[in-house]
Each structure stands twice: as structure tokens, then as C-alpha cells.
Design a protein around this motif. Structure first.
Motif, mmCIF file in Angstrom:
data_model
loop_
_atom_site.group_PDB
_atom_site.id
_atom_site.type_symbol
_atom_site.label_atom_id
_atom_site.label_comp_id
_atom_site.label_asym_id
_atom_site.label_seq_id
_atom_site.Cartn_x
_atom_site.Cartn_y
_atom_site.Cartn_z
ATOM 1 N N LYS A 1 0.833 -1.208 0.000
ATOM 2 C CA LYS A 1 0.000 0.000 0.000
ATOM 3 C C LYS A 1 0.865 1.254 0.000
ATOM 4 O O LYS A 1 0.587 2.229 -0.709
ATOM 5 C CB LYS A 1 -0.925 -0.008 1.217
ATOM 6 N N GLN A 2 1.959 1.227 0.790
ATOM 7 C CA GLN A 2 2.856 2.378 0.830
ATOM 8 C C GLN A 2 3.494 2.619 -0.544
ATOM 9 O O GLN A 2 3.568 3.757 -1.019
ATOM 10 C CB GLN A 2 3.941 2.145 1.889
ATOM 11 N N LEU A 3 3.934 1.557 -1.182
ATOM 12 C CA LEU A 3 4.566 1.691 -2.499
ATOM 13 C C LEU A 3 3.581 2.204 -3.543
ATOM 14 O O LEU A 3 3.912 3.066 -4.364
ATOM 15 C CB LEU A 3 5.148 0.349 -2.945
ATOM 16 N N ALA B 1 8.933 3.980 5.927
ATOM 17 C CA ALA B 1 7.931 4.912 6.458
ATOM 18 C C ALA B 1 8.130 6.338 5.963
ATOM 19 O O ALA B 1 7.153 7.056 5.724
ATOM 20 C CB ALA B 1 7.970 4.887 7.990
ATOM 21 N N VAL B 2 9.379 6.765 5.810
ATOM 22 C CA VAL B 2 9.652 8.178 5.488
ATOM 23 C C VAL B 2 10.112 8.366 4.052
ATOM 24 O O VAL B 2 10.424 9.493 3.661
ATOM 25 C CB VAL B 2 10.715 8.754 6.458
ATOM 26 N N ALA B 3 10.160 7.309 3.262
ATOM 27 C CA ALA B 3 10.679 7.412 1.886
ATOM 28 C C ALA B 3 9.850 8.404 1.072
ATOM 29 O O ALA B 3 8.620 8.351 1.083
ATOM 30 C CB ALA B 3 10.663 6.046 1.223
ATOM 31 N N PRO B 4 10.513 9.281 0.324
ATOM 32 C CA PRO B 4 9.778 10.262 -0.491
ATOM 33 C C PRO B 4 9.301 9.705 -1.828
ATOM 34 O O PRO B 4 8.397 10.256 -2.447
ATOM 35 C CB PRO B 4 10.811 11.371 -0.707
ATOM 36 N N THR B 5 9.936 8.626 -2.301
ATOM 37 C CA THR B 5 9.568 8.047 -3.595
ATOM 38 C C THR B 5 9.436 6.536 -3.480
ATOM 39 O O THR B 5 9.929 5.925 -2.522
ATOM 40 C CB THR B 5 10.635 8.359 -4.670
ATOM 41 N N SER B 6 8.798 5.941 -4.475
ATOM 42 C CA SER B 6 8.636 4.488 -4.460
ATOM 43 C C SER B 6 9.967 3.775 -4.654
ATOM 44 O O SER B 6 10.142 2.638 -4.183
ATOM 45 C CB SER B 6 7.642 4.056 -5.546
ATOM 46 N N THR C 1 11.220 1.088 -2.063
ATOM 47 C CA THR C 1 11.542 -0.265 -2.510
ATOM 48 C C THR C 1 12.909 -0.703 -1.990
ATOM 49 O O THR C 1 13.075 -1.832 -1.516
ATOM 50 C CB THR C 1 11.520 -0.337 -4.050
ATOM 51 N N ALA C 2 13.894 0.196 -2.051
ATOM 52 C CA ALA C 2 15.238 -0.116 -1.548
ATOM 53 C C ALA C 2 15.194 -0.412 -0.051
ATOM 54 O O ALA C 2 15.848 -1.344 0.428
ATOM 55 C CB ALA C 2 16.188 1.040 -1.832
ATOM 56 N N ALA C 3 14.396 0.354 0.690
ATOM 57 C CA ALA C 3 14.280 0.124 2.131
ATOM 58 C C ALA C 3 13.612 -1.219 2.415
ATOM 59 O O ALA C 3 14.035 -1.959 3.321
ATOM 60 C CB ALA C 3 13.472 1.262 2.771
ATOM 61 N N PRO D 1 2.601 5.875 7.969
ATOM 62 C CA PRO D 1 3.925 6.171 8.540
ATOM 63 C C PRO D 1 4.029 5.834 10.020
ATOM 64 O O PRO D 1 5.048 5.299 10.469
ATOM 65 C CB PRO D 1 4.083 7.681 8.287
ATOM 66 N N VAL D 2 2.978 6.137 10.789
ATOM 67 C CA VAL D 2 3.003 5.846 12.228
ATOM 68 C C VAL D 2 2.999 4.336 12.459
ATOM 69 O O VAL D 2 3.716 3.818 13.329
ATOM 70 C CB VAL D 2 1.801 6.509 12.934
#
Length: 398
Positions: free
Chosen positions: A241-243, A304-309, A313-315, A376-377
Motif C-alpha cells: 500500500k505504501q509503495l 515509512a519516510v521514503a519520499p519516492t517508491s 523499494t530499496a528500504a 507512517p506511524v
């Protein structure tokens, strides 16, 4: 032990794990799409299936482990293969929610007959304490490479034909794999319990409980497993969902994207296990587990804090490609080294119960946080579980 028999057993065990990983990982990739697009299940129904599967597995895990210790590890694996293949095959034949619920519960039940029984079988049949950690690590690498192969091969089969064809084919192959277990897995060292079966099973269970309660190191790894699996399950549920909310960078079917992500993570996991193979047992294990949990912390925070997909993805690859395989393999080796032959499968079943409890309790709590406070939380909560695990494992032994 004769070295030729040792080599035969090891090859058979590793090849079986590789083939099983090919089939069940590829099957699940296609099934996860089939449940949504072909069966039309709602999100609530999918969650209900997962919850029912976890509850049944939690209840049956220890009885299945005790059965393996008192009757036969080999035949427990055969039963597992038959139940698993049946569940997988019939999934492709039905689309109604009640029937799919039944097939998925049967699939979860099948795993309880294998978890612990497989490790107990190879450990006792080899009877080579100095080699078993290396064999288990090699097996874990085979499972990762098999999972990657399954995603590609069975996913391609589903794309080229129909999803139900791939599902049924994988199930039929899993049934046939039971013949391989019957033919190639000898059993000379597992002695069935004598006397009344119920009394012997109860005695085995009590011995297993006593062993765990009397070992601070086993209790430590069970607690770590509970926390890590809760964090992993929650992050795994929320990551897609985040991606998708961050937006995929290229116009690809999300299934293709997630398949590629999964393959990269699995290959990274196999490479990582090969590199750190000498630090997965003995005095190094606790430190390695703590480092893996720290990697999981960093990865989930990054997600949680990544600005881009791309960065998300790397995280996620850090978590699924390093933290998850390392913690699982170390926990398996840790428990295996601290149990005894008469309760080996039972003790590994206790470890599996810790995994299920973590997924149900921590996973559902963090999913609830996601609904109340946002992604994010919730992901920060999963990262906190990884960080707590790292602190527990890096604390010196009493």
C-alpha cells in the motif's frame, strides 16, 4: 556415520526444500491474485482467511510436533505434502468464499506437520552436530533460490495460460513431491514412543515445556521471534500500500513490479546467508541476530519516510532480503542446538507458535494503528519492534 549416506541425506533434504519452495511460493503469488480478481474476495474476507489460517495453525502446531516426536518425522512430512498438495490443487477449482476459506485453512494445517519435523529429521538422521548448522544454512539458501525460481516460473505459467491452471499444476506437483519423500527419506534414528500413545505424547509435550522453561536462551529467542515476526508481518502487509501510494515509477502491472522486488530480495537473502554463514551459530549468533534486527529497524523507518517508491523499494529490500532471512535462520539454528532428540520437533513447534503469535498479536495491533493514525506511524511501530528485538538480543547473557 557413513559419509556416503550423510551426503545422500543432505542432498535429498536440500533438493526437497528447493522444490517445495518453488511450488509454494509460485503458487501463492498466483493465488494472491486469483483470490482478488477471479474469486472477487473483499479485503475483509482476505483478512478473515489469514486470521482463520493463523488460528488453526497456532492450535495444531504443537500437537503436530509431538506426533512427529512420538511416531515418525518422515511420515509427518509425507502427511504434510499430501495435505498441502490437496489444498493447493483444490484452490484452483473453487471461487466461493467458504470453500476458499477451507482450502486455505487446510494449507495452513499442512505446514504444522512439516515445521519442526523437517529439521528434527535431518538433525537426528545425520547425527553430526558439527555439520548441522552448515546444512541448515545451505537449506535456507536453497529455499530462497527456489522461491525466486517459483515466482518466475509459475508466474510465467499463469501469464501464458490461466491462473487456475498454474494453481492446479503447482498443487499436483506438490502432491507428487510426497513420493520423493517416501522414496528418498530414510528414517533409522527416530524411535517411536512405546506404550500408550496418548501418555507418550503428553510426556513428550511436558519434556518440551520443561526444556524451554529451564533455558533463558530459548526464552530469549522465542521472545525475539515473537517481536520480529510481528514487525515483519505488519511491514509486509503495509508495504504494498505504501509503495502504491507513492506511485510506481514506470507503467508496469503491479504484480510484475512486486514479483521483481521479491526475486531481488530472495537473491539478496541467499547471497547474505552465504557471506555470513560462519556467524550464524555459536558465540556469533546473538550478535548477528541483533545486527539483523537493526537492519530491519533502518529498513522499516526508511519505508515509512521514503519520499519516492524507488527509495521505499530499496528500504523494503533491506528488510525482506537481509533482516528476515537472517533472523529466521539464526532462530532455527539457535533452537536446534539447544534441544534434545526426544523433543526436537516439539521444541521447533514451540518456535513456530511464537511466530504465529507475533503475527496475530503484533501484526493486528500495528494494522489497527495504520487505520487510526496512518501508514507512517504504523510502520514506525513495526520499526520499534525491530529495535526492541535488537536491544534484547544484544543484552549480555545472564
Amino acid at each position: 556415520m557413513d559419509s556416503s549416506r550423510e551426503d545422500v541425506l543432505t542432498r535429498a533434504f536440500v533438493r526437497w526444500n528447493w522444490a517445495r519452495a518453488v511450488l509454494h511460493n509460485g503458487w501463492w503469488l498466483v493465488t494472491s491474485v486469483y483470490l482478488v480478481l477471479d474469486a472477487g474476495l473483499s479485503a475483509a474476507q482476505i483478512v478473515a482467511i489469514g486470521a482463520a489460517q493463523g488460528i488453526f495453525a497456532l492450535c495444531c502446531e504443537v500437537p503436530a510436533g509431538v506426533l512427529a516426536d512420538t511416531v515418525s518425522r518422515k511420515w509427518s512430512l509425507v502427511v504434510s505434502q499430501i495435505l498441502m498438495g490437496t489444498a493447493m490443487l483444490t484452490t484452483g477449482l473453487v471461487t466461493s468464499f467458504p470453500l476458499l476459506l477451507a482450502t486455505q485453512v487446510l494449507w495452513g494445517l499442512a505446514w504444522t506437520f512439516a515445521s519442526g519435523s523437517d529439521i528434527a529429521w535431518i538433525t537426528d538422521e545425520l547425527n553430526a552436530p558439527d555439520r548441522i548448522s552448515a546444512v541448515l544454512t545451505r537449506t535456507a539458501r536453497a529455499q530462497l533460490s527456489g522461491a525466486a525460481t517459483g515466482l518466475v516460473v509459475i508466474g510465467a505459467l499463469a501469464w501464458a495460460t490461466r491462473r487456475e491452471v498454474a494453481i492446479i499444476g503447482a498443487g499436483a506437483a506438490m502432491l507428487l513431491l510426497s513420493v520423493y519423500v517416501v522414496a528418498r527419506f530414510s528414517e533409522e534414528r527416530c524411535v517411536p514412543a512405546s506404550g500408550a500413545r496418548w501418555a507418550a505424547s503428553w510426556t513428550t509435550f511436558r519434556r518440551g515445556v520443561g526444556l524451554v522453561r529451564g533455558s533463558p536462551e530459548l526464552l530469549r529467542i522465542f521472545l525475539a521471534t515473537f517481536l520480529v515476526n510481528g514487525a515483519t508481518d505488519a511491514a509486509g502487509r503495509l508495504a504494498p500500500k505504501q509503495l502504491l501510494e507513492l506511485g510506481l515509477p514506470i507503467r508496469l502491472d503491479p504484480i510484475v513490479w512486486f514479483t521483481g522486488l521479491g526475486v531481488v530480495a530472495l537473491v539478496l537473502g541467499a547471497v547474505t546467508l552465504r557471506i555470513v554463514a560462519r556467524r550464524l551459530d555459536g558465540e556469533h549468533a546473538r550478535h548477528s541476530y541483533g545486527v539483523a534486527a537493526l537492519v530491519g529497524t533502518v529498513g522499516v523507518i526508511g519505508l515509512a519516510v521514503a519520499p519516492t517508491s524507488i527509495s521505499a523499494t530499496a528500504a523494503l529490500i533491506l528488510v525482506s532480503g537481509i533482516a528476515v532471512p537472517l533472523t529466521r535462520v539464526i532462530a532455527m539454528i539457535w533452537v536446534n542446538a539447544r534441544t534434545t532428540s526426544d523433543v526436537r520437533a516439539t521444541t521447533h513447534s514451540f518456535l513456530a507458535q511464537a511466530e504465529y503469535l507475533g503475527e496475530v498479536v503484533c501484526g493486528l495491533l500495528i494494522t489497527l494503528v495504520a487505520h487510526l493514525a496512518g501508514l507512517p506511524v504504523a510502520l514506525a511501530g513495526a520499526a520499534a519492534l525491530f529495535a526492541l528485538t535488537a536491544a534484547i538480543m544484544r543484552r549480555p547473557a545472564d
